[in-house]
Scaffold this active site. Sequence first.
Site, PDB file in Angstrom:
ATOM      1  N   HIS A 236       0.828  -1.209   0.000  1.00 51.66           N
ATOM      2  CA  HIS A 236       0.000   0.000   0.000  1.00 51.66           C
ATOM      3  C   HIS A 236       0.864   1.261   0.000  1.00 51.66           C
ATOM      4  O   HIS A 236       0.560   2.249   0.651  1.00 51.66           O
ATOM      5  CB  HIS A 236      -0.954   0.010   1.200  1.00 51.66           C
ATOM      6  N   GLY A 268       4.568  -0.438  -6.154  1.00 52.84           N
ATOM      7  CA  GLY A 268       5.445   0.001  -5.073  1.00 52.84           C
ATOM      8  C   GLY A 268       6.777   0.498  -5.550  1.00 52.84           C
ATOM      9  O   GLY A 268       7.646  -0.291  -5.929  1.00 52.84           O
ATOM     10  N   GLY A 269       6.965   1.816  -5.567  1.00 49.98           N
ATOM     11  CA  GLY A 269       8.258   2.403  -5.890  1.00 49.98           C
ATOM     12  C   GLY A 269       8.586   2.457  -7.367  1.00 49.98           C
ATOM     13  O   GLY A 269       9.731   2.719  -7.726  1.00 49.98           O
ATOM     14  N   GLY A 290       1.675   4.620  -9.006  1.00 53.29           N
ATOM     15  CA  GLY A 290       0.875   5.532  -8.210  1.00 53.29           C
ATOM     16  C   GLY A 290       1.362   6.960  -8.192  1.00 53.29           C
ATOM     17  O   GLY A 290       0.979   7.779  -9.030  1.00 53.29           O
ATOM     18  N   ARG A 291       2.239   7.281  -7.238  1.00 51.12           N
ATOM     19  CA  ARG A 291       2.603   8.676  -6.991  1.00 51.12           C
ATOM     20  C   ARG A 291       3.060   9.464  -8.218  1.00 51.12           C
ATOM     21  O   ARG A 291       2.711  10.638  -8.351  1.00 51.12           O
ATOM     22  CB  ARG A 291       3.661   8.732  -5.882  1.00 51.12           C
TER      23      ARG A 291
END
Length: 340
Positions: A236, A268-269, A290-291
């Site tokens: 997450h 993730g990452g 994501g980010r």
Amino acid sequence: MDLKVIRAQAKEQLKGYCRVCPVCDGRACSGEVPGMGGTGSGIGFRNNLKALEAYQLNMRTLHGAKNPSIETELFGVPLASPIMAAPMTGTPYNMGGAISERDFIGMIVSGSKQAGTLGWTGDGADPAMYASGLEAIAAEQGHGIPIIKPRDQEVIKELIHRAEATGVKAVGVDIDGAGLVTMALKGQPVGPKTLDELKEIIHSTKLPFILKGIMTVDEAEAAVAAGASAIVVSNHGGRILDSTPGAAEVLPAIAAAVKGKIAVLADGGVRSGTDVLKLLALGADGVLVGRPLVVGAFGGGAEGVKGLLEKMAAELKQAMILTGCNSIKEIHAGVIYKPE
């Protein structure tokens, strides 16, 4: 796409919530949950990047992979690349609110579709967050995947039925949301699920069902036993439990145990197409980002999201040329360098 302009605009729009650091590694935003950081010390966030950095690639140039295909599919949906947008919500308290929830997720879903891939949508303490995601997917003729928090059984089933009505491609639960601080602060009950509870949820729909937030082999095997169609190996984004390993650390063992029985996705990452190649070589069938796409949306709207996804896809293709992989299916563990 002018990446410098997108980053500059995003930095202004996200002021006080995301610093749009030159390297998005979670150091500056450690403990900022709500916000864009990782929980506690931020180690879980940073471990995602460290795990990917620990793997190196075998460069190969004596082969015929001159123009690799990066096309793939998920649940029968053709994808221009295996790179998809991860579910993200909470623009008011995580991202500052300069863009509304509906506009943000619309940018993610539309930009993803324009890039030839899928945008995933999320769920949150405000019911408008899930509703915004479904609206965005409906606006793109069902081209998206909604993910629901691990709420009460009947609530989850009702949200699944709402998703079915929009023609979505699949549906899922981010089971790692069981400990979300933000949900607790907003009075929304979430929690773990037993195997029987999981089976009940999965059997309530004919859609492919995804369980997001798997970090151990035993829980991957439980997802298979429950009848899930896919899992996402994910901590997450380091936002749930401090001191978790990075997704890339646990992915190989999970893939070895269940790949072929269930679709294995990972996040993730991920910051580049090379990171995508690493996760695919470690056993993933597809990858979520994501980010970086928050920056794309806040700095350039749907076009910014599309541009960043296409940039990563181009990087993936270039990395495949330099590792001798002619298609996504040809990416294998031998791509990863292992010292003697």
